[in-house]
Design a protein around this motif. Sequence first.
Motif, PDB file in Angstrom:
ATOM      1  N   ARG A 217       0.813  -1.217   0.000  1.00  0.00           N
ATOM      2  CA  ARG A 217       0.000   0.000   0.000  1.00  0.00           C
ATOM      3  C   ARG A 217       0.846   1.266   0.000  1.00  0.00           C
ATOM      4  NH1 ARG A 217      -2.350   3.562  -0.913  1.00  0.00           N
ATOM      5  NH2 ARG A 217      -4.474   4.255  -0.458  1.00  0.00           N
ATOM      6  N   ILE A 218       1.905   1.292   0.809  1.00  0.00           N
ATOM      7  CA  ILE A 218       2.675   2.531   0.935  1.00  0.00           C
ATOM      8  C   ILE A 218       3.693   2.713  -0.195  1.00  0.00           C
ATOM      9  CG2 ILE A 218       4.328   3.770   2.414  1.00  0.00           C
ATOM     10  CD1 ILE A 218       2.515   2.840   4.763  1.00  0.00           C
ATOM     11  N   PRO A 219       4.523   1.685  -0.520  1.00  0.00           N
ATOM     12  CA  PRO A 219       5.450   1.921  -1.642  1.00  0.00           C
ATOM     13  C   PRO A 219       4.759   1.955  -3.006  1.00  0.00           C
ATOM     14  CG  PRO A 219       5.865  -0.237  -0.625  1.00  0.00           C
ATOM     15  CD  PRO A 219       4.754   0.384   0.131  1.00  0.00           C
ATOM     16  N   HIS A 220       3.533   1.510  -3.085  1.00  0.00           N
ATOM     17  CA  HIS A 220       2.773   1.411  -4.346  1.00  0.00           C
ATOM     18  C   HIS A 220       3.409   0.385  -5.294  1.00  0.00           C
ATOM     19  CE1 HIS A 220       0.872   5.168  -3.080  1.00  0.00           C
ATOM     20  NE2 HIS A 220      -0.148   4.724  -3.793  1.00  0.00           N
ATOM     21  N   VAL A 221       2.607   0.040  -6.292  1.00  0.00           N
ATOM     22  CA  VAL A 221       3.053  -0.917  -7.289  1.00  0.00           C
ATOM     23  C   VAL A 221       4.124  -0.267  -8.166  1.00  0.00           C
ATOM     24  CG1 VAL A 221       2.241  -2.362  -9.172  1.00  0.00           C
ATOM     25  CG2 VAL A 221       0.724  -1.852  -7.289  1.00  0.00           C
ATOM     26  N   ASN A 222       5.090  -1.059  -8.593  1.00  0.00           N
ATOM     27  CA  ASN A 222       6.102  -0.606  -9.546  1.00  0.00           C
ATOM     28  C   ASN A 222       5.457  -0.419 -10.926  1.00  0.00           C
ATOM     29  OD1 ASN A 222       8.605   0.018 -10.529  1.00  0.00           O
ATOM     30  ND2 ASN A 222       9.380  -2.087 -10.532  1.00  0.00           N
ATOM     31  N   ASN A 223       6.216   0.145 -11.859  1.00  0.00           N
ATOM     32  CA  ASN A 223       5.690   0.278 -13.221  1.00  0.00           C
ATOM     33  C   ASN A 223       6.711  -0.217 -14.235  1.00  0.00           C
ATOM     34  OD1 ASN A 223       7.437   2.663 -13.995  1.00  0.00           O
ATOM     35  ND2 ASN A 223       6.385   3.443 -12.174  1.00  0.00           N
ATOM     36  N   GLN A 224       6.327  -0.204 -15.496  1.00  0.00           N
ATOM     37  CA  GLN A 224       7.153  -0.840 -16.532  1.00  0.00           C
ATOM     38  C   GLN A 224       8.535  -0.227 -16.681  1.00  0.00           C
ATOM     39  OE1 GLN A 224       5.549  -2.887 -20.182  1.00  0.00           O
ATOM     40  NE2 GLN A 224       4.050  -1.268 -20.004  1.00  0.00           N
ATOM     41  N   GLU A 225       8.702   1.038 -16.309  1.00  0.00           N
ATOM     42  CA  GLU A 225      10.014   1.673 -16.471  1.00  0.00           C
ATOM     43  C   GLU A 225      10.742   1.818 -15.142  1.00  0.00           C
ATOM     44  OE1 GLU A 225      11.239   2.122 -19.429  1.00  0.00           O
ATOM     45  OE2 GLU A 225       9.333   1.463 -20.291  1.00  0.00           O
ATOM     46  N   GLY A 226      10.121   1.378 -14.052  1.00  0.00           N
ATOM     47  CA  GLY A 226      10.732   1.564 -12.742  1.00  0.00           C
ATOM     48  C   GLY A 226      10.765   3.024 -12.334  1.00  0.00           C
ATOM     49  N   GLU A 227       9.933   3.860 -12.972  1.00  0.00           N
ATOM     50  CA  GLU A 227       9.928   5.306 -12.712  1.00  0.00           C
ATOM     51  C   GLU A 227       9.395   5.602 -11.314  1.00  0.00           C
ATOM     52  OE1 GLU A 227       7.484   7.325 -15.501  1.00  0.00           O
ATOM     53  OE2 GLU A 227       7.943   9.322 -14.712  1.00  0.00           O
ATOM     54  N   GLU A 228      10.085   6.503 -10.597  1.00  0.00           N
ATOM     55  CA  GLU A 228       9.611   6.863  -9.266  1.00  0.00           C
ATOM     56  C   GLU A 228       8.572   7.979  -9.416  1.00  0.00           C
ATOM     57  OE1 GLU A 228      12.808   7.368  -6.534  1.00  0.00           O
ATOM     58  OE2 GLU A 228      11.442   7.914  -4.912  1.00  0.00           O
ATOM     59  N   LEU A 229       7.327   7.670  -9.065  1.00  0.00           N
ATOM     60  CA  LEU A 229       6.250   8.623  -9.304  1.00  0.00           C
ATOM     61  C   LEU A 229       5.944   9.408  -8.031  1.00  0.00           C
ATOM     62  CD1 LEU A 229       3.701   6.421 -11.293  1.00  0.00           C
ATOM     63  CD2 LEU A 229       5.399   7.989 -12.217  1.00  0.00           C
TER      64      LEU A 229
END
Lengths: 406, 301
Positions: A217-229
């Motif tokens: 919940r806190i770190p959130h799901v990663n994304n395809q580019e590993g971008e820190e949102l």
Amino acid sequence: MAHFDENARPFSHQWLNERLAIDTLKRVLSTEYWIPKNINFLWAMGMVLAATFGLLLVSGIFLLMYYQPNTELAFDSVNYTIMTEVGYGWLWRHIHGVGASVVFLVIYIHMFTGIYYGSYKRGRELIWLSGMLLFVTFSAEAFSGYMLPWGQMSYWAGMVITNLFSGGSLHADALVEWIRGDYVPGQAFLNRFFMLHVLLLPLVIIGLIVLHFGTLRIPHVNNQEGEELDFEKEAALYKEGKIRESKVIPFNPVFLSKDVFVLGIYFIFFFYLVFYHFEFAMDPVNFDPADPLKTPPHIYPEWYFLWSYEILRPFPTDPGLVAFGIAQVIFFLLPFLDKSPNVAPAHKRGLFKYWFWALLIDMIVLTFMGKLPPEGIWSVIGLIAAIFFFVLWIALPIITKKEKKL
Amino acid sequence: MKELKIFGIVAAFTLILYWGVEPFAHSQMHKHVEGDDLKYSDLKPLTVKGDAKRGESLAMACIGCHSIDVKNMPAPMDAVAAAQSFGVNPPDLSLAGKLLDEKFFAHFLLNPAEVTKSKHFAMPPSASSEQDAADIVAYFKSIAPKEVTPKEGYVFACGRCHANRYDKWTQIGDVPKTKSNIKTGVDLDALEFKKKLGTYQNKLADYMGKLPPDLSIIYRARSEHFLETFIEDPQSQLPGTAMPRVGLNHEGLEKVMAYLESTGDPSKPKREAIGPKVLGFFVIFAFLAFLWKKSIWKGHH
């Protein structure tokens, strides 16, 4: 003290909200639980796993109503009573058997997705660790379940695996007897594995699933580019109506609609297996009743344990057990052995790209060799693949340390 | 599209994995035995034609041990007494002409032990010439019933050695329906039957070396190919086994396999009936989910 409106109708929205904070819950867990937009169908594997676990649970409950945990009756309660006399018993059994196998396929896809995209790094270590705990518990659940039909493979796999606890030349035979409750697998053994399979391990699994969701919940799901949102900024954009510009989507309904579509495709595959191709999940050897006087010519675990079985097998007993022990826990260390600061997909990470594919292929080779009879060329390939497995893990900190920061 | 490419990679690895642990591993674990299509090529073709009329009088020697139900000829002994004399109960011969290969049957009458590849076969040579053997075969072909059920085929070919508990079949017949005494719960008739069966099984185990396995679910425990080649010639799959070659023809093998399938995999017709409906449901489900996803994601990219 919270405010409770005396005039609120029982079970009305306001009444529930004052007592359960349903609006807040819905917002936090669903409509404003933000997921990155830049994802692919592999991000739905968590939902696929949850659904498969649900199928296993429901089919298991139905099977439990007719299964007899008794060495004299177990085999026929599964193969005759459930398959012939119970309405749709065969369907529940095939769902349960196929589900147990397919759940591991999806777990492995889920794990390798995490490894490929670096989803175990920088704030997401606990997601990885709780996931690994789930993997270990699912393994124990699968093994204990495999004992229950009390066929030849149940009996002899139970014999071989519990024997591992003697620790090779430590000769801890008393420990093995304590685990079995007897000198050999028998009634006490069947009863305790029945208890583990239908009560203790499922409880642990449910607890771990909650923990696994919690760590997410806190770190959130990663994304395809590993971008820190910046999730707050992106969420604000979305709520302003700039849904095209925003890099996030709400879990419900946007992410969920994609999950449900992936589930639909998955269920076509799953039920195709249940109705037309279930034999792969139900080994023929286990349709011979357990016979303590007759060892089957080939004893092998189900396919999802083969790679670690093959790490045990090519070495002499003691080093083999040590290697096996390390292989069971090495994946836990992944977040700490990967020294690179980059959270990025493997194809952007230099040598790590080759490490990833080498690990995947090595584990597939180990899986193949784990089932083949340990003779001639097969045992040579098995030994090389097992040694290569450890070379890869020793190399991991070195190659990731050298990795350039992106 | 990127997602399809990723899906292709996942699917390819999954299929490779499946190939390695299933078809490939099993091809390496079990030696492949090529069947002979029930031709029994090791036996010489018959050179004479059988005469059923002559065969009829020759066959009267058979009822010294066997029954022929279609002709209302009973066996001289019941199953248990027969097992005490021979080790196994000789079969009823009504179906012999229908389910046995003609050539095999004739050679079998001339030399049972050699033809069955079973060293201690109980039956002695029972025809003195190829002509006599052919005549007896012709007789049994002439009296065979037109229709045979799978169970009758199993009982004739396998049932005196192999029980099938999922169909309540024992080596000495179906488990009888009995009633227990309502005051004590004791079922004397069932106990009586158990004792008879036990006596028979002990004798049979002495004769065969061990009690032949119950075949209720053998259909799931061995592949169809294994069963067919094993029944055709047990020595090809299990060298040294006590099981005799029984010499079934295509119809006989078909009946036996149909029976084994009916007790070993009884859900097959139900699977075939429900499968398409369930898959159809999920195809529609996935299609509707796709439309929902499309409408929800509108404007997001």
